[in-house]
Design a protein around this motif. Structure first.
Motif, PDB file in Angstrom:
ATOM      1  N   ARG A 175       0.736  -1.346  -0.020  1.00 50.65           N
ATOM      2  CA  ARG A 175      -0.100  -0.170   0.016  1.00 50.65           C
ATOM      3  C   ARG A 175       1.031   1.180  -0.031  1.00 50.65           C
ATOM      4  O   ARG A 175       1.728   1.320   0.952  1.00 50.65           O
ATOM      5  N   VAL A 176       0.723   1.972  -1.040  1.00 55.00           N
ATOM      6  CA  VAL A 176       1.745   3.219  -0.985  1.00 55.00           C
ATOM      7  C   VAL A 176       0.899   4.496  -0.307  1.00 55.00           C
ATOM      8  O   VAL A 176      -0.500   4.838  -0.879  1.00 55.00           O
ATOM      9  N   ALA A 177       1.148   5.194   0.442  1.00 49.29           N
ATOM     10  CA  ALA A 177       0.763   6.463   1.031  1.00 49.29           C
ATOM     11  C   ALA A 177       1.690   7.543   0.915  1.00 49.29           C
ATOM     12  O   ALA A 177       2.688   7.825   1.522  1.00 49.29           O
ATOM     13  N   SER A 178       1.456   8.206  -0.119  1.00 52.08           N
ATOM     14  CA  SER A 178       2.413   9.107  -0.593  1.00 52.08           C
ATOM     15  C   SER A 178       1.695  10.614  -0.873  1.00 52.08           C
ATOM     16  O   SER A 178       0.656  10.720  -1.499  1.00 52.08           O
ATOM     17  N   THR A 179       2.287  11.785  -0.230  1.00 50.99           N
ATOM     18  CA  THR A 179       1.610  13.063  -0.600  1.00 50.99           C
ATOM     19  C   THR A 179       2.618  13.958  -1.723  1.00 50.99           C
ATOM     20  O   THR A 179       2.147  15.081  -1.946  1.00 50.99           O
ATOM     21  N   ILE A 180       3.535  13.055  -2.365  1.00 49.02           N
ATOM     22  CA  ILE A 180       4.368  13.572  -3.575  1.00 49.02           C
ATOM     23  C   ILE A 180       3.298  13.720  -4.653  1.00 49.02           C
ATOM     24  O   ILE A 180       2.877  12.926  -5.200  1.00 49.02           O
ATOM     25  N   PRO A 181       3.161  15.222  -5.144  1.00 38.34           N
ATOM     26  CA  PRO A 181       2.315  15.143  -6.566  1.00 38.34           C
ATOM     27  C   PRO A 181       3.090  14.583  -7.691  1.00 38.34           C
ATOM     28  O   PRO A 181       4.412  14.394  -7.746  1.00 38.34           O
ATOM     29  N   TRP A 182       2.334  14.005  -8.514  1.00 37.33           N
ATOM     30  CA  TRP A 182       2.928  13.460  -9.805  1.00 37.33           C
ATOM     31  C   TRP A 182       3.010  14.290 -10.937  1.00 37.33           C
ATOM     32  O   TRP A 182       2.318  15.502 -11.098  1.00 37.33           O
ATOM     33  N   GLY A 183       4.237  14.064 -11.435  1.00 40.42           N
ATOM     34  CA  GLY A 183       4.241  14.640 -12.820  1.00 40.42           C
ATOM     35  C   GLY A 183       5.072  16.099 -12.598  1.00 40.42           C
ATOM     36  O   GLY A 183       4.936  16.731 -13.935  1.00 40.42           O
ATOM     37  N   ARG A 184       5.434  16.414 -11.764  1.00 43.68           N
ATOM     38  CA  ARG A 184       5.981  17.903 -11.460  1.00 43.68           C
ATOM     39  C   ARG A 184       7.317  17.911 -11.425  1.00 43.68           C
ATOM     40  O   ARG A 184       8.215  19.002 -11.593  1.00 43.68           O
ATOM     41  N   GLY A 185       8.202  16.639 -11.183  1.00 42.62           N
ATOM     42  CA  GLY A 185       9.476  16.820 -11.097  1.00 42.62           C
ATOM     43  C   GLY A 185      10.056  16.540  -9.644  1.00 42.62           C
ATOM     44  O   GLY A 185      11.164  16.862  -9.290  1.00 42.62           O
ATOM     45  N   TYR A 186       9.145  16.296  -8.821  1.00 35.19           N
ATOM     46  CA  TYR A 186       9.563  15.709  -7.228  1.00 35.19           C
ATOM     47  C   TYR A 186       9.857  14.267  -7.139  1.00 35.19           C
ATOM     48  O   TYR A 186      10.141  14.062  -5.895  1.00 35.19           O
ATOM     49  N   ALA A 187      10.323  13.510  -8.411  1.00 33.68           N
ATOM     50  CA  ALA A 187      10.723  12.018  -8.351  1.00 33.68           C
ATOM     51  C   ALA A 187       9.534  11.274  -7.565  1.00 33.68           C
ATOM     52  O   ALA A 187       9.968  10.407  -6.665  1.00 33.68           O
ATOM     53  N   GLY A 243      28.755  12.257  -1.511  1.00 32.14           N
ATOM     54  CA  GLY A 243      28.762  12.716  -0.107  1.00 32.14           C
ATOM     55  C   GLY A 243      27.591  13.589   0.397  1.00 32.14           C
ATOM     56  O   GLY A 243      26.575  13.554  -0.465  1.00 32.14           O
ATOM     57  N   ALA A 244      27.627  14.116   1.495  1.00 33.70           N
ATOM     58  CA  ALA A 244      26.631  14.808   2.358  1.00 33.70           C
ATOM     59  C   ALA A 244      26.370  16.103   1.594  1.00 33.70           C
ATOM     60  O   ALA A 244      27.252  16.568   0.855  1.00 33.70           O
ATOM     61  N   PRO A 245      25.011  16.429   1.506  1.00 34.17           N
ATOM     62  CA  PRO A 245      24.674  17.812   0.842  1.00 34.17           C
ATOM     63  C   PRO A 245      25.140  18.834   1.910  1.00 34.17           C
ATOM     64  O   PRO A 245      25.193  18.710   2.876  1.00 34.17           O
ATOM     65  N   PRO A 246      25.480  19.937   1.323  1.00 30.93           N
ATOM     66  CA  PRO A 246      25.782  21.403   1.873  1.00 30.93           C
ATOM     67  C   PRO A 246      24.437  21.789   2.786  1.00 30.93           C
ATOM     68  O   PRO A 246      23.379  21.232   2.476  1.00 30.93           O
ATOM     69  N   ALA A 247      24.733  22.876   3.623  1.00 29.19           N
ATOM     70  CA  ALA A 247      23.552  23.411   4.230  1.00 29.19           C
ATOM     71  C   ALA A 247      22.957  24.440   3.348  1.00 29.19           C
ATOM     72  O   ALA A 247      23.284  25.677   3.252  1.00 29.19           O
ATOM     73  N   LEU A 248      22.221  23.749   2.407  1.00 31.23           N
ATOM     74  CA  LEU A 248      21.545  24.930   1.358  1.00 31.23           C
ATOM     75  C   LEU A 248      19.806  24.746   1.754  1.00 31.23           C
ATOM     76  O   LEU A 248      19.364  23.731   2.089  1.00 31.23           O
ATOM     77  N   SER A 249      19.456  25.931   1.490  1.00 35.60           N
ATOM     78  CA  SER A 249      17.836  25.680   1.474  1.00 35.60           C
ATOM     79  C   SER A 249      17.393  26.064   0.162  1.00 35.60           C
ATOM     80  O   SER A 249      17.957  26.616  -0.847  1.00 35.60           O
ATOM     81  N   VAL A 250      16.218  25.049  -0.301  1.00 39.62           N
ATOM     82  CA  VAL A 250      15.732  25.727  -1.805  1.00 39.62           C
ATOM     83  C   VAL A 250      14.282  26.126  -1.548  1.00 39.62           C
ATOM     84  O   VAL A 250      13.259  25.690  -0.897  1.00 39.62           O
ATOM     85  N   LEU A 251      13.946  27.298  -2.204  1.00 40.90           N
ATOM     86  CA  LEU A 251      12.684  27.739  -2.368  1.00 40.90           C
ATOM     87  C   LEU A 251      11.864  27.235  -3.614  1.00 40.90           C
ATOM     88  O   LEU A 251      12.528  27.790  -4.755  1.00 40.90           O
ATOM     89  N   VAL A 252      11.235  26.366  -3.520  1.00 43.33           N
ATOM     90  CA  VAL A 252      10.453  25.573  -4.645  1.00 43.33           C
ATOM     91  C   VAL A 252       9.401  26.237  -5.161  1.00 43.33           C
ATOM     92  O   VAL A 252       8.542  27.165  -4.297  1.00 43.33           O
ATOM     93  N   LEU A 253       9.582  26.480  -6.473  1.00 37.32           N
ATOM     94  CA  LEU A 253       8.568  27.358  -7.119  1.00 37.32           C
ATOM     95  C   LEU A 253       7.853  26.216  -8.151  1.00 37.32           C
ATOM     96  O   LEU A 253       8.533  25.697  -8.927  1.00 37.32           O
ATOM     97  N   ASP A 254       6.518  26.036  -7.827  1.00 34.67           N
ATOM     98  CA  ASP A 254       5.750  25.009  -8.480  1.00 34.67           C
ATOM     99  C   ASP A 254       4.566  25.644  -9.156  1.00 34.67           C
ATOM    100  O   ASP A 254       3.537  26.137  -8.516  1.00 34.67           O
ATOM    101  N   PRO A 255       4.643  25.611 -10.555  1.00 33.58           N
ATOM    102  CA  PRO A 255       3.453  26.141 -11.536  1.00 33.58           C
ATOM    103  C   PRO A 255       2.198  25.331 -11.577  1.00 33.58           C
ATOM    104  O   PRO A 255       1.215  25.734 -12.069  1.00 33.58           O
ATOM    105  N   GLY A 256       2.357  24.297 -11.040  1.00 32.70           N
ATOM    106  CA  GLY A 256       1.337  23.323 -10.977  1.00 32.70           C
ATOM    107  C   GLY A 256       0.892  22.552 -12.269  1.00 32.70           C
ATOM    108  O   GLY A 256       0.187  21.718 -12.411  1.00 32.70           O
TER     109      GLY A 256
END
Length: 216
Positions: free
Chosen positions: A4-16, A75-88
């Motif tokens: 059973r898959v329980a996911s809140t990730i939107p499909w087809g937008r590039g969120y993998a 290796g590990a990711p650096p301390a970055l934040s990402v402001l995600v812009l999703d046009p839908g």
């Protein structure tokens, strides 16, 4: 066996979203059978189903998403934040990957190699600016493969808020402004960008995290 898959990730937008489903199912199956799978096993099996994102590997990784052949753990990711812009807007990932873009990819091979080399060096050296430049170069090059009408506006916003670079989904519509988390007033930047692109995108602020499975 029932999955059973329980996911809140939107499909087809590039969120993998499909990588998350496939990789989680494979990792869970290995645990359930008493034979935990390593990332290389999961990658090999996943690409037999469909092209798969590198987020199934721990940390950051370079990965041939169609064949699973080329892998390099960075290796590990650096301390970055990402402001995600999703046009839908959704992209049919299966249809996108059925198109033969080999000629264009051959033309872009050298600048893509430059972006990859810069990314590898930057992660190894902890150079946030270099990582942002590598992501921006990749985002610009990808316009030849999947055009984003928002990219120029997002590049402009990134410059205005002192972002270190811009990233984008390669088979989706989302974009991101990369921000140095230690030197940025993140809520203020998010509000600034929201006011200037209101009505065109949904904005969300996230921290950059490592890939790989999380066992509950």
């Amino acid at each position: 066996l029932q999955v059973r898959v329980a996911s809140t990730i939107p499909w087809g937008r590039g969120y993998a979203s499909s990588t998350a489903d496939i990789a989680a199912a494979l990792y869970a199956l290995g645990q359930a059978c008493g034979h935990p799978l390593c990332a290389e096993d999961v990658a090999r099996l996943a690409v037999e189903i469909e092209p798969t994102d590198s987020s199934l590997f721990p940390g950051l990784a370079l990965y041939a998403y169609r064949t699973g052949v080329y892998r390099r753990l960075l290796g590990a990711p650096p301390a970055l934040s990402v402001l995600v812009l999703d046009p839908g807007e959704a992209v049919d990932t299966l249809a996108y990957n059925r198109v033969d873009r080999s000629a264009t990819l051959r033309e872009l091979a050298q600048p893509h190699r430059e972006a990859f080399d810069l990314l590898v060096r930057s992660v190894e050296q902890g150079d946030i600016g270099g990582l942002g430049a590598a992501a921006t170069l990749s985002a610009r090059l990808h316009q030849r493969l999947l055009y984003s009408p928002l990219l120029d506006d997002v590049l402009g916003l990134a410059a205005q808020v002192n972002g270190v670079g811009v990233c984008r989904a390669h088979s989706g519509s989302v974009l991101g402004i990369l921000l140095d988390a230690a030197r940025t007033d993140l809520p203020q930047v998010a509000q600034y960008c929201r006011e200037r692109i209101e009505g065109r995108c949904h904005l969300a602020l996230h921290s950059m995290v490592a890939g790989g499975p999380i066992y509950c």
